[in-house]
Design a protein around this motif. Structure first.
Motif, short mmCIF file in Angstrom:
data_model
loop_
_atom_site.label_atom_id
_atom_site.label_comp_id
_atom_site.label_asym_id
_atom_site.label_seq_id
_atom_site.Cartn_x
_atom_site.Cartn_y
_atom_site.Cartn_z
N ILE A 1 7.55 -5.63 -1.08
CA ILE A 1 7.54 -4.24 -0.56
C ILE A 1 7.13 -3.55 -1.33
CG2 ILE A 1 8.03 -1.95 0.64
CD1 ILE A 1 8.89 -4.68 3.52
N ALA B 1 4.15 -2.24 -3.19
CA ALA B 1 4.41 -0.33 -3.49
C ALA B 1 4.48 0.39 -4.44
CB ALA B 1 5.42 -0.16 -2.68
N SER B 2 5.36 -0.04 -5.87
CA SER B 2 4.55 -0.10 -7.08
C SER B 2 3.75 -0.57 -7.68
CB SER B 2 6.27 -0.89 -8.47
OG SER B 2 5.46 -2.02 -7.93
N TYR C 1 1.17 -0.09 -5.74
CA TYR C 1 -0.02 0.89 -5.37
C TYR C 1 -0.27 2.91 -6.03
CZ TYR C 1 -2.37 -3.01 -2.25
OH TYR C 1 -3.23 -3.89 -2.04
N GLY D 1 2.50 -1.70 1.09
CA GLY D 1 3.01 -1.26 -0.01
C GLY D 1 2.21 -0.08 -0.44
N ILE E 1 2.47 3.25 1.01
CA ILE E 1 3.58 3.64 0.54
C ILE E 1 3.69 4.10 -0.62
CG2 ILE E 1 5.96 3.10 -0.30
CD1 ILE E 1 6.10 1.04 2.16
N GLY E 2 3.12 3.44 -0.74
CA GLY E 2 2.18 3.56 -2.58
C GLY E 2 1.51 4.99 -2.98
N LEU F 1 -0.04 3.32 7.62
CA LEU F 1 1.46 2.73 7.51
C LEU F 1 1.94 1.92 8.86
CD1 LEU F 1 3.86 1.99 5.60
CD2 LEU F 1 5.32 4.33 6.70
#
Length: 430
Positions: free
Chosen positions: A25, A29-30, A32, A166, A169-170, A296
């Motif tokens: 995740i 996330a980073s 995205y 991800g 969240i991103g 999400l």
């Protein structure tokens, strides 16, 4: 299979199964966040900074051309970094790939505009965008495949959706940061230096994500599981394409409706509503952030649904619903503000439900030794075919022929998904 995961608790590493999920995740996330920072900037900033010689619509179209370059470069990055992994190991590959992605993203923050250096600004932006794609292609670490292979019985859908968390969240973090900067700064300050700040932040997030992932992927226990499931790049990609190229193509097209929808509810509405002066920018971003939160929950719901009706059935059902959404899109996006917001929110819900099961839907057809490479290339191809040119084509056709063109474009993705799922069903069963 659960005992295989439990092995991650043995030895000196003490890596728990939950840490794999966290690593996945955080890593996604980073990535995205980088992805959406660029996507949002390509709408709000780049037309004015890099294409000031054009009208807003034409500037946005040029901006989306550069936007697509990363998706074209991504498969080349995947193959390049597979070679690095075979020679120097997974940790070196992942470190090099994420630093390339981070430096390219941070480098964009330092670029001069067209008014300072002329066409060279566009050339430099294009080069850095290609480096982003190469770095993103090289960041494949095999964690999603490991999660999928170690899913308990009747929990494959739930484990499949974990890496997909991800994306929303991103997006929420990136959109929230742009919303704050746009709301708090004057338009002049935002266009001068404010937009650059998220690109600085992206590099910092990449460094944190890198260490979170390396803590897992360089352990002996992790390597042992990868060896067990043959999750290593093949010696020659041509061998994979010769023996299983059809499965890679089917896997890419099976997720086409979801990947096309991906940009048509994130980047495209923002550009369309801004070009047509339909809503204030901060109002659009607020609605999209709410939509990201809904997505999400949609991703998590997709895991629950897929474990009850099957992943392919979930993708097929969502494709049909996306088709209905596509048919109603002109009425919603072309209507009043409330209808435009409904388009965004409903689109995000459908995106979460479909995207949650879009990864690896057809990789079960691949032989174990091809699964690692095949999963990465399938994802690359899905992004290239379904998402790379979606905002460019959507706004280009819609501005010329009306929003009915948006419906046609999205419906074509739905048809491709349903056909691919039908073919895949005949080749492999849940």
């Amino acid at each position: 299979m659960e005992h295989d995961v439990s092995k991650l608790n043995s030895g000196h590493t003490g890596v728990a199964p939950s840490e794999i999920a966290v690593g996945v995740i955080v890593g996604r996330a980073s990535e995205y966040f980088d992805y959406f920072v660029y996507g949002i900037a390509s709408v709000l900033v780049f037309p004015g900074v890099f294409f000031p010689f054009e009208e807003p619509l034409e500037g946005t179209l040029y901006s989306f051309v550069v936007f697509a370059l990363a998706f074209i470069a991504r498969p080349f990055g995947t193959i390049l970094f597979f070679n690095i992994q075979r020679r120097w190991g997974r940790g070196v590959k992942l470190t090099a790939a994420l630093f390339m992605l981070g430096f390219a993203t941070a480098g964009i923050a330092f670029l001069p505009g067209y008014e300072s250096v002329g066409p060279w600004a566009i050339v430099l932006l294009s080069i850095l965008r290609c480096f982003q794609g190469i770095g993103l292609g090289g960041s494949w670490d095999g964690l999603p495949s490991l999660l999928a292979l170690n899913a308990p019985p009747k929990r494959h859908g739930w484990y499949a959706m974990i890496p997909q968390l991800g994306a929303p969240i991103g997006f929420v973090i990136a959109a929230g940061l742009f919303l704050y900067l746009y709301s708090e700064l004057t338009p002049a300050d935002f266009m001068d230096w404010g937009w650059r700040y998220p690109f600085y932040v992206a590099f910092t997030i990449n460094v944190v994500a890198l260490f979170a992932r390396l803590r897992i992927v360089v352990t002996d226990d992790y390597e042992e599981l990868l060896d067990k499931y043959q999750l290593h790049p093949v010696e020659k990609v041509s061998e994979l394409l010769d023996t299983s190229g059809g499965s890679v193509v089917i896997g890419a097209f099976a997720a086409l409706a979801s990947y096309a929808l991906f940009h048509l509810v994130t980047v495209f509405p923002l550009s369309w509503l801004i070009v047509n002066s339909s809503q204030a920018i901060d109002d659009i971003l607020i609605v999209q952030i709410i939509g990201g939160v809904l997505a999400l929950f949609g991703v998590m719901a997709s895991g629950w649904i897929a474990d009850r009706i099957g992943r392919r059935s979930t993708l097929g059902t969502m494709a049909v619903l996306i088709g209905v959404f596509a048919a109603l899109s002109p009425l919603m996006l072309g209507g009043q503000v409330v209808h435009q917001n409904i388009f965004i929110l409903v689109g995000f819900v459908l995106l979460g439900l479909s995207y949650g099961q879009s990864a690896g839907a057809a990789t079960g057809n691949l032989e174990p030794k091809y699964r690692y490479t095949g999963a990465a290339l399938t994802s690359d191809l899905a992004w290239l075919i379904g998402a790379a040119f979606a905002p460019l084509v959507a706004i280009g056709l819609s501005s010329r022929f009306g929003l009915v063109a948006l419906s046609g474009y999205l419906l074509s993705g739905v048809i491709c998904t349903l056909l691919a799922l039908r073919i895949n069903r005949s080749l492999n069963k849940d």
